[in-house]
Structures are given as C-alpha cells and as structure tokens.
Design an enzyme around this catalytic site. Sequence first.
Site, PDB file in Angstrom:
ATOM      1  N   GLY A  36      60.425  27.137  39.962  1.00  0.00           N
ATOM      2  CA  GLY A  36      58.992  28.029  40.139  1.00  0.00           C
ATOM      3  C   GLY A  36      58.097  27.668  38.784  1.00  0.00           C
ATOM      4  CG  HIS A  37      59.016  28.265  34.946  1.00  0.00           C
ATOM      5  ND1 HIS A  37      60.389  28.616  34.908  1.00  0.00           N
ATOM      6  CD2 HIS A  37      58.467  29.425  34.384  1.00  0.00           C
ATOM      7  CE1 HIS A  37      60.679  29.776  34.442  1.00  0.00           C
ATOM      8  NE2 HIS A  37      59.393  30.379  34.296  1.00  0.00           N
ATOM      9  CG  LEU A 185      64.033  29.400  42.485  1.00  0.00           C
ATOM     10  CD1 LEU A 185      63.898  27.892  41.630  1.00  0.00           C
ATOM     11  CD2 LEU A 185      65.481  29.295  42.652  1.00  0.00           C
ATOM     12  CB  SER A 186      64.681  35.126  38.440  1.00  0.00           C
ATOM     13  OG  SER A 186      64.906  35.713  37.126  1.00  0.00           O
ATOM     14  CB  SER A 187      64.721  32.640  33.626  1.00  0.00           C
ATOM     15  OG  SER A 187      63.658  32.006  33.751  1.00  0.00           O
ATOM     16  NE  ARG A 188      65.653  39.451  33.177  1.00  0.00           N
ATOM     17  CZ  ARG A 188      64.279  39.042  32.854  1.00  0.00           C
ATOM     18  NH1 ARG A 188      63.385  38.778  33.706  1.00  0.00           N
ATOM     19  NH2 ARG A 188      63.922  39.671  31.707  1.00  0.00           N
TER      20      ARG A 188
END
Length: 285
Positions: A36-37, A185-188
């Site tokens: 995502g980033h 998507l997530s960092s978590r």
Amino acid sequence: MKTLRTVDELRAGLNGPRRAGRSIGLVPTMGALHEGHLSLIRRARTSCDEVVVSLFVNPAQFDEAGDLAAYPRDEARDEALAAEAGADVLFAPSPAEVYPRGFATTVVVDEVSAALEGEHRGAAHFAGVATVVTKLLNMAQPDVVFFGQKDAQQVAVIRRLVRDLDIPVRIEVGDTIREADGLALSSRNVRLRADERRRALALRRGLDAVRACHAAGERDATILAAIGRAAMAELDVEPEYLELVLPDSFTPVASVGEQPVLVAVAARVGDVRLIDNDILNGSGQ
Ligand code: PAF
C-alpha cells in the site's frame, strides 16, 4: 536515497530542488512499509520530481500503549523498500525532533473527527494525526501529499485541515491495496495468527455483502449495515462499527441515494484492530 533526521537537514535538502522549480511529493508513513505504501511512493515518483517518504511512528495518535509498543519497526527494511520504490529522501526524525521539550500545540479538526474512529479510538487519535500531518506538511512543504483510501476517515480529516488552514498542498489518494483473498494491507496484519488471518477476511466479507445487497436494490442504510454485520458474524467477528456515512463529513446516512456513500468497518480480530471501507455509487474498489 538519503536518510535525513532533522527538520534543518530536510529543509536544506529540499531548498535546491524547490528553487529549481522541481515539484516535491510527500508520502507520510509510520514505517512497516507494505505494498500500500509502496504503491503511493511509486505514484509520487511518476508525478513529482522529488519524492520524500517520512517515517515516524507518531506516539500522539496511539490510543493504546500496547498497540504503540507492538507496532512493527524495521528501519533498515523500510529504507531499502522506499529506495527501491523510487524515494529520494527518507525523513526519519526522532520523537524529540518532532515533539521537542515544551511542545504545546495540538491541531483538532472538529466534526469529521468525531464519529467512528474518533468515537472508538478517542478524540486524541485524530488530534494526534492532524498535529503530526500539519507538522510534516510544514517541514517538507510538498506540492503533493499522498495517502491511502484504506484510512478513509483520516483522508477526510486531512482534507478538512488542509482546507481550513489554507495549506498549499494537493492531496492524492491511492486505492486500498489488498491481498489476493481481499484482506486490505495493513502494517498490523503481521500480528494476526493463522486462525485470526482467516477470520480477518470478515471485514471484506461484510463490505461485499453490503455491496451485493445494494446492487440487488436495497437502499435502507440500517438494513444494509445489518446484512454486513451478519456476513461478518459467519466468521465469528463482531464489528466495532459497520456504518454507512457521507465520505466527506462522516455523518451517517439513512438511505443510499445517487450520491457516493462510504461503508466503513472496524473490527478487532484477536488483539489486532483492523479497518476497511468501500464506496457505493463511487468508483468502488
Ligand atoms: O497513516 C499513517 O500511517 C499515519 O496516520 C500518518 C498519516 C503517517 C500520520 O502519522
């Protein structure tokens, strides 16, 4: 790619390009970079001459000490990924650089901050986001700043703050990037255990059920939300909220008309809090 730590270094580094008329793009992040980033960094690379990625795990926006402590941190990995995606500068300040002794200012964006995430995470969350984003925009003074649609309420808060404070920056929003099975998507996500990873699909299931029911002709927001919650319950996940709101103000709607309506959902799966959203009558995802 250069890694810079202080506001003075960042300003000095961007002075030359700015004077030469080169456009500056900023991608604010808290690290733990994922696709995502990286898609935002690549997008900045194609539309701006200088690409700055900020990496700062902002303590002011965490409402739980445990979440802050567990937030994944690996600067060397982030540095490599940002460079590979095309960043020119990684701005990775220390907490003392961002919040020096005696720091006493908070930016509060009323109304749009209050509902959903604001209600569940507390008022300090968006105040923390708004304060750090205002600072990052003042530090880098970019022409364009890039955010992801997954954090839809954050985007609405920042749009309002940029408008209200006359900050001269254009906001670009990238689509939510998903795993093949639909998980945003997530960092978590790395903190999900195997069974939780499977149940985490409940958020997407809920959104898909709302979309399907809307496509079948249902317009009542209460009924649509109930359908979404029921789909999530099949994976044994109860949302903190699943609501239909206006995408700019985050005020709830009673029914879905012609205008875009955002379906926002948050749920805790195990210890991990996840969010996702979809837009009805919009470009969709
Ligand atoms: O979306 C995030 O990662 C953060 O909220 C942001 C915008 C970098 C501010 O800390």
